[in-house]
Design an enzyme around this catalytic site. Sequence first.
Site, mmCIF file in Angstrom:
data_model
loop_
_atom_site.group_PDB
_atom_site.id
_atom_site.type_symbol
_atom_site.label_atom_id
_atom_site.label_comp_id
_atom_site.label_asym_id
_atom_site.label_seq_id
_atom_site.Cartn_x
_atom_site.Cartn_y
_atom_site.Cartn_z
ATOM 1 N N LYS A 1 -9.514 30.871 17.488
ATOM 2 C CA LYS A 1 -11.013 30.972 18.470
ATOM 3 C C LYS A 1 -10.898 32.513 18.522
ATOM 4 O O LYS A 1 -11.986 33.214 18.347
ATOM 5 C CB LYS A 1 -11.038 30.300 19.469
ATOM 6 C CG LYS A 1 -11.035 28.660 19.322
ATOM 7 C CD LYS A 1 -11.101 27.971 20.540
ATOM 8 C CE LYS A 1 -10.242 28.368 21.612
ATOM 9 N NZ LYS A 1 -8.817 27.684 21.203
ATOM 10 N N ARG A 24 -14.831 23.563 28.458
ATOM 11 C CA ARG A 24 -13.534 22.746 27.950
ATOM 12 C C ARG A 24 -13.401 21.379 28.617
ATOM 13 O O ARG A 24 -12.492 20.936 28.483
ATOM 14 C CB ARG A 24 -12.521 23.666 28.507
ATOM 15 C CG ARG A 24 -11.348 23.972 27.430
ATOM 16 C CD ARG A 24 -10.512 24.981 28.245
ATOM 17 N NE ARG A 24 -9.227 25.182 27.333
ATOM 18 C CZ ARG A 24 -8.962 26.281 26.983
ATOM 19 N NH1 ARG A 24 -9.723 27.313 26.681
ATOM 20 N NH2 ARG A 24 -7.761 26.769 26.469
ATOM 21 N N ARG A 60 2.816 34.088 17.975
ATOM 22 C CA ARG A 60 1.727 34.945 18.342
ATOM 23 C C ARG A 60 2.232 35.989 19.197
ATOM 24 O O ARG A 60 3.097 35.734 19.823
ATOM 25 C CB ARG A 60 0.530 34.334 19.053
ATOM 26 C CG ARG A 60 -0.560 35.086 19.636
ATOM 27 C CD ARG A 60 -1.637 34.541 20.117
ATOM 28 N NE ARG A 60 -1.454 33.523 21.076
ATOM 29 C CZ ARG A 60 -2.381 32.629 21.472
ATOM 30 N NH1 ARG A 60 -3.441 32.526 21.097
ATOM 31 N NH2 ARG A 60 -2.093 31.628 22.421
ATOM 32 N N ARG A 113 2.455 35.846 25.237
ATOM 33 C CA ARG A 113 1.769 35.243 26.257
ATOM 34 C C ARG A 113 2.626 34.303 27.145
ATOM 35 O O ARG A 113 3.520 33.685 26.409
ATOM 36 C CB ARG A 113 0.284 34.386 25.764
ATOM 37 C CG ARG A 113 -0.848 35.367 26.160
ATOM 38 C CD ARG A 113 -1.970 34.671 25.110
ATOM 39 N NE ARG A 113 -2.214 33.297 25.667
ATOM 40 C CZ ARG A 113 -3.348 32.567 25.285
ATOM 41 N NH1 ARG A 113 -4.381 33.355 24.456
ATOM 42 N NH2 ARG A 113 -3.571 31.287 25.508
ATOM 43 N N ARG A 162 -0.433 22.286 26.478
ATOM 44 C CA ARG A 162 -1.601 22.833 26.152
ATOM 45 C C ARG A 162 -2.339 21.619 25.294
ATOM 46 O O ARG A 162 -3.610 21.447 25.407
ATOM 47 C CB ARG A 162 -1.827 24.160 25.986
ATOM 48 C CG ARG A 162 -1.375 25.084 26.999
ATOM 49 C CD ARG A 162 -0.863 26.395 26.352
ATOM 50 N NE ARG A 162 -1.793 27.212 25.809
ATOM 51 C CZ ARG A 162 -1.684 27.932 24.832
ATOM 52 N NH1 ARG A 162 -0.693 28.372 24.679
ATOM 53 N NH2 ARG A 162 -2.646 28.602 23.914
HETATM 54 P P1 AP5 Z 1 -5.939 32.804 18.274
HETATM 55 O O1 AP5 Z 1 -6.938 33.439 17.539
HETATM 56 O O2 AP5 Z 1 -5.234 33.509 19.141
HETATM 57 O O3 AP5 Z 1 -6.061 31.278 18.623
HETATM 58 P P2 AP5 Z 1 -6.980 30.574 19.663
HETATM 59 O O4 AP5 Z 1 -7.646 29.442 19.130
HETATM 60 O O5 AP5 Z 1 -7.844 31.872 20.328
HETATM 61 O O6 AP5 Z 1 -5.744 30.335 20.615
HETATM 62 P P3 AP5 Z 1 -5.533 30.370 22.380
HETATM 63 O O7 AP5 Z 1 -4.022 30.078 22.480
HETATM 64 O O8 AP5 Z 1 -5.975 31.840 22.927
HETATM 65 O O9 AP5 Z 1 -6.414 29.139 22.739
HETATM 66 P P4 AP5 Z 1 -6.329 28.521 23.931
HETATM 67 O O10 AP5 Z 1 -7.774 27.812 24.180
HETATM 68 O O11 AP5 Z 1 -5.444 27.729 24.398
HETATM 69 O O12 AP5 Z 1 -6.030 29.569 25.290
HETATM 70 P P5 AP5 Z 1 -7.126 30.292 26.209
HETATM 71 O O13 AP5 Z 1 -6.701 31.542 26.439
HETATM 72 O O14 AP5 Z 1 -8.529 30.039 26.042
HETATM 73 O O15 AP5 Z 1 -4.808 32.417 16.946
HETATM 74 C C1 AP5 Z 1 -3.542 31.962 17.366
HETATM 75 C C2 AP5 Z 1 -2.329 32.465 16.340
HETATM 76 O O16 AP5 Z 1 -2.440 32.273 15.021
HETATM 77 C C3 AP5 Z 1 -2.323 34.359 16.364
HETATM 78 O O17 AP5 Z 1 -1.249 34.670 16.501
HETATM 79 C C4 AP5 Z 1 -3.213 34.502 15.267
HETATM 80 O O18 AP5 Z 1 -3.029 35.802 14.616
HETATM 81 C C5 AP5 Z 1 -2.928 33.405 14.316
HETATM 82 N N1 AP5 Z 1 -3.852 32.853 13.321
HETATM 83 C C6 AP5 Z 1 -5.380 32.839 13.528
HETATM 84 N N2 AP5 Z 1 -6.088 32.453 12.613
HETATM 85 C C7 AP5 Z 1 -5.334 32.223 11.600
HETATM 86 C C8 AP5 Z 1 -5.431 31.793 10.298
HETATM 87 N N3 AP5 Z 1 -6.475 31.548 9.765
HETATM 88 N N4 AP5 Z 1 -4.261 31.594 9.532
HETATM 89 C C9 AP5 Z 1 -3.060 31.963 9.975
HETATM 90 N N5 AP5 Z 1 -2.954 32.451 11.378
HETATM 91 C C10 AP5 Z 1 -4.031 32.601 12.037
HETATM 92 O O19 AP5 Z 1 -6.637 29.542 27.623
HETATM 93 C C11 AP5 Z 1 -5.602 29.803 28.268
HETATM 94 C C12 AP5 Z 1 -5.387 29.026 29.506
HETATM 95 O O20 AP5 Z 1 -6.342 29.461 30.432
HETATM 96 C C13 AP5 Z 1 -5.856 27.529 29.248
HETATM 97 O O21 AP5 Z 1 -4.414 26.802 29.012
HETATM 98 C C14 AP5 Z 1 -5.998 27.174 30.922
HETATM 99 O O22 AP5 Z 1 -4.985 27.255 31.620
HETATM 100 C C15 AP5 Z 1 -6.878 28.333 31.146
HETATM 101 N N6 AP5 Z 1 -8.246 28.188 30.623
HETATM 102 C C16 AP5 Z 1 -9.113 28.758 29.601
HETATM 103 N N7 AP5 Z 1 -10.291 28.412 29.528
HETATM 104 C C17 AP5 Z 1 -10.382 27.419 30.489
HETATM 105 C C18 AP5 Z 1 -11.462 26.462 30.994
HETATM 106 N N8 AP5 Z 1 -13.036 26.566 30.215
HETATM 107 N N9 AP5 Z 1 -11.251 25.625 31.980
HETATM 108 C C19 AP5 Z 1 -10.191 25.556 32.465
HETATM 109 N N10 AP5 Z 1 -9.129 26.422 32.199
HETATM 110 C C20 AP5 Z 1 -9.192 27.103 31.011
HETATM 111 MG MG MG Z 2 -7.609 32.775 22.322
#
Ligand code: AP5
Ligand code: MG
Length: 221
Positions: A16, A91, A130, A163, A174
Amino acid sequence: MANLRLVLLGAPGTGKGTQAARLAKRYDLKPIASGDALRAKIESGNELGRQVEEFVSAGRLVPDEIVTTIMLEAINGLPATQGFLLDGFPRTPAQADALAAGLAGDGRRVDAVLSFEMPSDEIIERLTSRRICSGCKKIYNLRFCPPRQDGVCDVCGEQLMQRMDDHADVVATRLQTYLDLTHPLIEHYLDRGILHRINAAATPDEVEAELAGIIEGLERA
Ligand code: AP5
Ligand code: MG
């Protein structure tokens, strides 16, 4: 195109953030990532940041009221005509309702929800390899998108870091949290006729092309 309101929905590690950066640039949309906003709160080191850290470091969701307040403030801080991409929000069904209500006040709504879908074993591999730039937050992957020089950001030269929630045990929590609390949003948005499923296991360029086809279809509709 610049006034579209999009939601990127998907399990951790489905790409994402990677695609949000590309789409923001391509279509002049403002990316607003709940995870980035929460990590900024943690870095601020205040009481709210300490509370948020407990949830994030354990791989659990931060309470709805905290996240919703932060995200609606960010959305409402944009000019009304500026389109945006929400990455990681909503979410839970309660967050989806709060977003809809927050937008409806100004006669706005979400135009499309882009659902990133791929197998869990590939997700685990992506997350444990990552790395993020500690300066500009650009996303890398040791296996799939490595930096030119080990441990150093190509763009700003700062150190790359892992991270706090990308360690294998937290990743498992997660993923389960996603299945229990966020996956039901797929049904929620299917019922509203605005969900689009994306093959997130493809290469970054292929995923971007699939997303572009959908976004340009919305523009023509
Ligand atoms: P990346 O683009 O970083 O993936 P992502 O979907 O953004 O993954 P996240 O881990 O950021 O999602 P998340 O939803 O768990 O975390 P968030 O920060 O929102 O890609 C991942 C890896 O793959 C990278 O290394 C990239 O280079 C590689 N990659 C990408 N595309 C690729 C491809 N096509 N092919 C190969 N490799 C590829 O949330 C973190 C925490 O915050 C949550 O756990 C929770 O505690 C809290 N939180 C966030 N939002 C909320 C909410 N709305 N409500 C409650 N708690 C929340
Ligand atoms: Mg992300």
